[in-house]
Design an enzyme around this catalytic site. Structure first.
Site, PDB file in Angstrom:
ATOM      1  N   CYS A   1       1.170  -1.107  -0.266  1.00 42.39           N
ATOM      2  CA  CYS A   1      -0.225   0.273  -0.259  1.00 42.39           C
ATOM      3  C   CYS A   1       0.855   1.484  -0.451  1.00 42.39           C
ATOM      4  CB  CYS A   1      -1.132  -0.067   0.712  1.00 42.39           C
ATOM      5  SG  CYS A   1      -2.128   1.283   1.115  1.00 42.39           S
TER       6      CYS A   1
ATOM      7  N   CYS B   1      -0.122   3.426   2.754  1.00 44.71           N
ATOM      8  CA  CYS B   1      -0.167   3.843   3.665  1.00 44.71           C
ATOM      9  C   CYS B   1       1.607   4.460   4.479  1.00 44.71           C
ATOM     10  CB  CYS B   1      -0.088   2.548   4.312  1.00 44.71           C
ATOM     11  SG  CYS B   1      -1.484   2.296   3.958  1.00 44.71           S
ATOM     12  N   ASP B   2       2.381   3.383   3.056  1.00 42.72           N
ATOM     13  CA  ASP B   2       3.710   3.488   3.740  1.00 42.72           C
ATOM     14  C   ASP B   2       4.998   4.432   2.942  1.00 42.72           C
ATOM     15  OD1 ASP B   2       2.756   1.175   5.629  1.00 42.72           O
ATOM     16  OD2 ASP B   2       2.751   0.109   4.572  1.00 42.72           O
TER      17      ASP B   2
END
Ligand SMILES: Cc1cc2nc3c(=O)[nH]c(=O)nc-3n(C[C@H](O)[C@H](O)[C@H](O)COP(=O)(O)OP(=O)(O)OC[C@H]3O[C@@H](n4cnc5c(N)ncnc54)[C@H](O)[C@@H]3O)c2cc1C
Lengths: 212, 320
Positions: free
Chosen positions: B148, B151-152
């Site tokens: 993701c 997200c990261d």
């Protein structure tokens, strides 16, 4: 410029009609506000303005040192969400993006006392008699992060021994490096145990057990 | 500059029999929910994530969904879809569906200790990211391996990152990661990228991104987290090279989320088989979106499926 658009404000007003007890937002910033401090401050003012059950109190991290220490606030922007009692619920960094839901969930939680924890989790939490500190590292663009934050906050609400922080990983980069956060959500339990992802309650319990 | 997303669960009376229960709240489920609510069906959508919108919630921007002349944030599009469906009265809860009993006339949906009942079921559980299938992959998720980017990606400021895959998703997400990282290497097994030309063109303007073709990751060694190494094999000359990087994002293929219906519905390579009404082999059980056998898995096709299937379900119910 307003932080929240009209649609969200009207959703909040509707939702906050269901609030029960008064909620205290204790916000820690400083005189010359850091960029995120200022934005968080504005955001909280708008949230508080959506219900007369929500009271915002602003503290200066430097000048109100004693209050900061009392609530174990060691970095800003910081927010304590509580009723008349401190429930151990903290936000470090701006609760924007998907974390806005975590903020609203925490307000609902302390106001209504409604928990979604499993019975087996409550049984376990009853046995916790030592301080446990949960730090959930998140980014605002991570859709998997709010469940991890809300779970930690619910545990904190239920157990007086547990303190649970949302930590915005990109705002507190040195902390992220310290705890080797390379993916979010990452929950740090008492500095030394780690849990990756939005895992079920049982997984977090296992990590907490290491300290009992 | 800031976005704020609000998604909260509703309280639902569990003793009623719904006309329709939708399992999965991505673009397909939300569109079907919107249409069904407008047909005034008694419909409930169950989505396991806190946030409706499915894969959209983890995508930076979408450029090929009609109606948005400027790239729209995946999270924004997801939120708009959810709000629009709710405005027509779609009820939804955030819960993980554990199992389904589809055999009887009244179908049962098991969620924790609760059972919800409905005359028809729509499966829109979508897909999950595909795995590379190399050793230690699962062990290092969150410790340098991610599926993701939104997200990261922000966790890799000024770092060197590998992006695995050569399709649209890989290329688009590599462009997103490059906003943070200092160097991004796309590693793709094919001899050319499979992404849309418009996406490939953007790579040319992004100095930070390099592309390695005919290459695949064979092994990783993260035993020293400060010095992660990756063995990359080049299929054109069979040479294996070891490179160091701080993290690896994987965008290779997708896995259908069909474990719920395995053994009950007919599947093909894990995807649900449907007829042209999007009905499965069980009467009253429908499926739509990325989870079904189809050629093109996109937001536009998922919402198309969602609209059609709600229409067909409405027809089916009126003939009961
Ligand atoms: C990185 C990336 C980039 C992309 N970029 C684009 C793009 O630019 N343009 C484009 O058109 N498409 C793009 N796509 C594809 C697009 O996102 C999908 O085609 C679309 O989201 C499919 O919608 P869906 O509703 O069928 O399934 P999904 O979006 O997969 O939604 C399924 C939902 O079901 C839920 N679910 C699953 N199991 C359960 C259960 N047991 N109980 C309850 N809920 C459950 C899931 O949580 C999820 O929310 C991209 C995808 C990815 C991964």
């Amino acid at each position: 410029m307003a932080m929240l658009d009209e649609k969200i404000v009207s959703q909040l007003k509707e939702l906050f009609k269901g609030l029960d007890k008064e909620v205290n937002l204790k916000f820690f910033t400083q005189e010359l506000e850091c960029a995120f401090c200022k934005d968080t401050h504005n955001l909280l003012q708008e949230v508080a303005a959506s219900s007369d059950k929500i009271k915002l109190e602003v503290f200066d991290f430097q000048k109100d040192k004693e209050v900061a220490e009392q609530y174990k606030i060691d970095k800003i922007p910081a927010l304590v969400v509580m009723d008349e009692k401190d429930r151990g619920i903290r936000f470090f960094g701006i609760p924007s993006g998907y974390e806005f839901t975590s903020l609203i969930e925490s307000i609902k939680l302390v106001s209504t006392g409604k928990l979604q924890l499993k019975e087996s989790t409550k049984d376990f939490l009853n046995t916790v008699k030592k301080p446990v500190h949960l730090q959930v590292f998140v980014t605002p663009t991570c859709p998997y992060c709010p469940p991890a934050v809300v779970l930690a906050h619910q545990m904190a609400y239920y157990s007086e021994y547990i303190r649970a922080d949302m930590v915005e990983a990109s705002e507190f980069n040195t902390l992220s490096i310290k705890y080797n956060v390379q993916g979010v959500p990452r929950t740090v339990v008492n500095e030394t145990e780690f849990l990756e992802g939005a895992a079920p309650e049982e997984y977090l319990i296992e990590k907490i057990k290491a300290f009992l | 500059m800031f976005e704020f997303s609000l998604n909260l669960s509703q309280e639902i009376d569990k003793n009623q029999i719904f006309d329709l229960i939708i399992v999965g709240g991505g673009p397909a489920g939300l569109t079907a929910g919107l249409y069904a609510a407008r047909y005034k069906l008694n419909v409930l959508m169950i989505e396991k994530s806190f946030i409706s919108g499915g894969q959209l919630t983890g995508i930076d921007t979408i450029e090929n969904y009609p109606g948005f002349a400027e790239p729209v944030l995946g999270s924004k599009l997801a939120q708009n879809m959810a709000e629009q469906a709710k405005s027509f009265g779609l009820k939804s809860i955030n819960a993980f569906v554990d199992s389904l009993d589809l055999q009887k006339d009244i179908k049962e949906v098991k969620v924790g200790n609760d059972i919800y009942k409905a005359k028809t079921i729509l499966i829109t559980t979508g897909t999950s990211s595909g795995k590379l299938g190399i050793k230690h992959e699962d062990e290092y998720v969150g410790k340098g391996i991610s599926y993701c980017a939104t997200c990261d990606g922000p966790m890799f400021p000024d770092k060197k990152v590998l992006v695995i895959g050569g399709g649209n998703n890989a290329v688009k997400e590599a462009l997103f990661i490059a906003k943070y990282a200092k160097e991004v290497i796309i590693i793709h097994s094919g001899e050319k990228l499979n992404a849309a030309v418009s996406n490939i063109d953007k790579l040319k303007d992004e100095q930070k991104i390099k592309v390695l073709l005919n290459s695949s990751v064979k092994a990783i060694d993260f035993s020293d987290l400060k010095n992660k190494t990756f063995e990359i094999e080049n299929s054109s000359n069979n040479k294996v090279e070891t490179i160091t990087a701080d993290g690896m994002f994987i965008f290779v293929g997708t896995t259908p989320n069909t474990s719920l219906v395995e053994g009950q519905l007919e599947l093909e390579k894990g995807y649900i088989k449907t007829d042209c009404s999007l009905q499965t082999n069980i009467s009253g059980v429908f499926a739509a979106g990325d989870v079904i056998v189809k050629e093109l898995r996109q937001v536009a096709t998922a919402v198309g499926d969602g609209a059609l299937v709600a229409y067909k379900i409405n027809k089916y119910l009126s003939n009961l």
